[in-house]
Design an enzyme around this catalytic site. Sequence first.
Site, PDB file in Angstrom:
ATOM      1  N   HIS A  55       0.836  -1.221  -0.093  1.00  0.00           N
ATOM      2  CA  HIS A  55      -0.071   0.123   0.087  1.00  0.00           C
ATOM      3  C   HIS A  55       0.784   1.258   0.002  1.00  0.00           C
ATOM      4  O   HIS A  55       1.805   1.242   0.491  1.00  0.00           O
ATOM      5  CB  HIS A  55      -1.019   0.103   1.323  1.00  0.00           C
ATOM      6  CG  HIS A  55      -2.081   1.063   1.051  1.00  0.00           C
ATOM      7  ND1 HIS A  55      -1.829   2.287   1.510  1.00  0.00           N
ATOM      8  CD2 HIS A  55      -3.199   0.699   0.724  1.00  0.00           C
ATOM      9  CE1 HIS A  55      -3.049   2.742   1.105  1.00  0.00           C
ATOM     10  NE2 HIS A  55      -3.883   1.998   0.766  1.00  0.00           N
ATOM     11  N   ASP A 111      -7.843  -5.445   0.204  1.00  0.00           N
ATOM     12  CA  ASP A 111      -8.477  -6.336  -0.813  1.00  0.00           C
ATOM     13  C   ASP A 111      -8.153  -7.794  -0.475  1.00  0.00           C
ATOM     14  O   ASP A 111      -8.444  -8.722  -1.592  1.00  0.00           O
ATOM     15  CB  ASP A 111      -7.832  -5.866  -2.281  1.00  0.00           C
ATOM     16  CG  ASP A 111      -8.460  -4.502  -2.910  1.00  0.00           C
ATOM     17  OD1 ASP A 111      -9.915  -4.399  -2.417  1.00  0.00           O
ATOM     18  OD2 ASP A 111      -7.782  -3.702  -3.178  1.00  0.00           O
TER      19      ASP A 111
HETATM   20  N1  CMC Z   1       4.319  -7.625  -4.665  1.00  0.00           N
HETATM   21  C1  CMC Z   1       5.504  -7.571  -5.065  1.00  0.00           C
HETATM   22  N2  CMC Z   1       6.196  -6.435  -4.928  1.00  0.00           N
HETATM   23  C2  CMC Z   1       5.666  -5.213  -4.549  1.00  0.00           C
HETATM   24  C3  CMC Z   1       4.194  -5.294  -4.372  1.00  0.00           C
HETATM   25  C4  CMC Z   1       3.517  -6.436  -4.466  1.00  0.00           C
HETATM   26  N3  CMC Z   1       2.148  -6.585  -4.452  1.00  0.00           N
HETATM   27  N4  CMC Z   1       4.003  -3.975  -3.866  1.00  0.00           N
HETATM   28  C5  CMC Z   1       5.058  -3.226  -4.084  1.00  0.00           C
HETATM   29  N5  CMC Z   1       6.110  -4.172  -4.140  1.00  0.00           N
HETATM   30  C6  CMC Z   1       7.479  -3.697  -4.291  1.00  0.00           C
HETATM   31  C7  CMC Z   1       8.179  -2.979  -5.662  1.00  0.00           C
HETATM   32  O1  CMC Z   1       8.227  -3.818  -6.709  1.00  0.00           O
HETATM   33  C8  CMC Z   1       9.157  -2.133  -5.095  1.00  0.00           C
HETATM   34  O2  CMC Z   1      10.180  -2.759  -4.926  1.00  0.00           O
HETATM   35  P1  CMC Z   1      11.791  -2.182  -5.428  1.00  0.00           P
HETATM   36  O3  CMC Z   1      11.728  -1.041  -4.069  1.00  0.00           O
HETATM   37  O4  CMC Z   1      12.667  -3.334  -5.045  1.00  0.00           O
HETATM   38  O5  CMC Z   1      11.457  -1.718  -6.659  1.00  0.00           O
HETATM   39  C9  CMC Z   1       8.599  -1.802  -3.529  1.00  0.00           C
HETATM   40  O6  CMC Z   1       7.534  -2.828  -3.277  1.00  0.00           O
HETATM   41  C10 CMC Z   1       7.686  -0.446  -3.378  1.00  0.00           C
HETATM   42  O7  CMC Z   1       6.536  -0.622  -4.442  1.00  0.00           O
HETATM   43  P2  CMC Z   1       5.942   0.679  -5.093  1.00  0.00           P
HETATM   44  O8  CMC Z   1       5.531   0.216  -6.561  1.00  0.00           O
HETATM   45  O9  CMC Z   1       6.700   1.803  -5.016  1.00  0.00           O
HETATM   46  O10 CMC Z   1       4.775   1.097  -4.235  1.00  0.00           O
HETATM   47  P3  CMC Z   1       3.449   2.015  -4.675  1.00  0.00           P
HETATM   48  O11 CMC Z   1       3.296   2.855  -3.364  1.00  0.00           O
HETATM   49  O12 CMC Z   1       3.862   2.917  -5.978  1.00  0.00           O
HETATM   50  O13 CMC Z   1       2.386   1.206  -5.036  1.00  0.00           O
HETATM   51  C11 CMC Z   1       0.434  -0.473  -4.795  1.00  0.00           C
HETATM   52  C12 CMC Z   1       1.252   0.506  -4.125  1.00  0.00           C
HETATM   53  C13 CMC Z   1      -0.545  -0.734  -3.652  1.00  0.00           C
HETATM   54  C14 CMC Z   1      -0.079  -0.182  -6.057  1.00  0.00           C
HETATM   55  C15 CMC Z   1       1.231  -1.627  -4.973  1.00  0.00           C
HETATM   56  O14 CMC Z   1       1.801  -2.259  -3.707  1.00  0.00           O
HETATM   57  C16 CMC Z   1       0.841  -3.000  -5.538  1.00  0.00           C
HETATM   58  O15 CMC Z   1       0.730  -2.958  -6.785  1.00  0.00           O
HETATM   59  N6  CMC Z   1       0.143  -3.890  -4.777  1.00  0.00           N
HETATM   60  C17 CMC Z   1      -0.751  -4.920  -5.433  1.00  0.00           C
HETATM   61  C18 CMC Z   1      -2.024  -4.419  -5.893  1.00  0.00           C
HETATM   62  C19 CMC Z   1      -2.883  -4.254  -4.710  1.00  0.00           C
HETATM   63  O16 CMC Z   1      -3.160  -4.977  -4.003  1.00  0.00           O
HETATM   64  N7  CMC Z   1      -3.749  -3.250  -4.667  1.00  0.00           N
HETATM   65  C20 CMC Z   1      -4.670  -2.816  -3.698  1.00  0.00           C
HETATM   66  C21 CMC Z   1      -4.214  -1.557  -3.014  1.00  0.00           C
HETATM   67  S1  CMC Z   1      -5.081  -1.241  -1.494  1.00  0.00           S
HETATM   68  C22 CMC Z   1      -6.594  -0.865  -1.860  1.00  0.00           C
HETATM   69  C23 CMC Z   1      -6.782  -0.072  -3.270  1.00  0.00           C
HETATM   70  O17 CMC Z   1      -6.302   0.889  -3.386  1.00  0.00           O
HETATM   71  O18 CMC Z   1      -7.943  -0.364  -4.030  1.00  0.00           O
END
Ligand code: CMC
Length: 390
Positions: free
Chosen positions: A270, A327
């Site tokens: 998140h 989720d």
């Molecule tokens: N699985 C594997 N690696 C992950 C995940 C994940 N679900 N989420 C983040 N990472 C890694 C990412 O690759 C990055 O690694 P590194 O620093 O080595 O490059 C690090 O963690 C930081 O991630 P980020 O992409 O900068 O994080 P963000 O704040 O931009 O993204 C997120 C947040 C929710 C989009 C992301 O965690 C994600 O894609 N999660 C899976 C989808 C999901 O469950 N979404 C629902 C979110 S909660 C309710 C909602 O909003 O609807």
Amino acid sequence: AGMVTLDPGFGNTASCKSEITYIDGAAGILRYRGYSIQDLATGSSFLEVCYLLIKGRLPEAAELKEFADELRSNAELPAGMADMLNAFPRNAHPMTLLASSVNTLSAFYADSVDPQDPAQVDLATTRLLAKLPTIAAHIYRNSIGETPIAPDPSLDYVENFLNMTFGSAKPEGEVGELFAKAMDLLLILHADHEQNCSTATVRVVGSSQADLYGSVSAGINALFGPLHGGANQAVLEMLEQIREMGGDLDAFLAQVKDRESKTRLMGFGHRVYKNFDPRSREIKGLARQILDRQERPDELFELALQLEDKALADPYFTERKLYPNVDFFTGVIYRAMGFPTSMFTVLFAIGRLPGWIAHWREQLNDPATRISRPRQLYVGPGERAYPGRA
Ligand code: CMC
């Protein structure tokens, strides 16, 4: 020229002041208008939370009844919308149809599209809250080839939605009550989450003084994406995929950790929570309550529990502070209640609607509001000569 700061995804930019929702991502705290999500989850109802978010305070008993009655008496679809819904492809994704339908509310109700007229804004607020479940259920009934069911003014908000969705297939008695209570709780937990992608979208669109229906329709499309609300559908599809791969969780997690694969552990991570998402804790408890009633253990719920344990014990996830989000467990509950995966994000939209409306209205009344218009850092070519045609 002023200094422009690069901030991809607005991770460090506050675009407004807001009095609606407080999140402390490090401590795992979530409050609506100052009330903790745990207290609201145990003591409140979805309609009371709608009132709280939109009007800024808890209603008196009589006010809540009046609010509920107003929604009841506005639940019917506008004349013509059923024909429109019936004309769409039956295999279309319900989220696409939901966004389209909400957008056309501005066409069916042109008497409530002026943001400058508070009475029109109130009317649009009531109509959206009252009709979204009816639209959602109609889309669902069409998708399974069943006749849509009209709203029943004798039922309360959530019961009515479950009745319009499942009709006579709706469980009665104790199970029926449990499902209605679970649905109400899930809607409370989804009702607002400050400047998430869809709410930020509603605000951006609203900042141009577009009407409420059109702004909310844009929010629904933002919610549809798999990184946002679409994650609840994606989690269930992921669990099904793991089951088909023979339930090999280690192989799946190895694929997630392989940076080349672009596979994410859906339902984890998140932008704001770097600790447990307090909503996921409530939802996990609810999932246990619902799934423990089934005669056989639910295979996908068992897989989800094992997957959660394994990920929480794995340094890849702990180092990045990736925890289960809202989720992760919702899908297994929705599935046990009889919803197909394609409806999961629609349920999220019904829950998030009061949050979208509250933010749109807060922005409208905030004298500091300016049109949303981010800047950029241009990195393309400098001026170059256009090759004239011979
Ligand atoms: N699985 C594997 N690696 C992950 C995940 C994940 N679900 N989420 C983040 N990472 C890694 C990412 O690759 C990055 O690694 P590194 O620093 O080595 O490059 C690090 O963690 C930081 O991630 P980020 O992409 O900068 O994080 P963000 O704040 O931009 O993204 C997120 C947040 C929710 C989009 C992301 O965690 C994600 O894609 N999660 C899976 C989808 C999901 O469950 N979404 C629902 C979110 S909660 C309710 C909602 O909003 O609807």
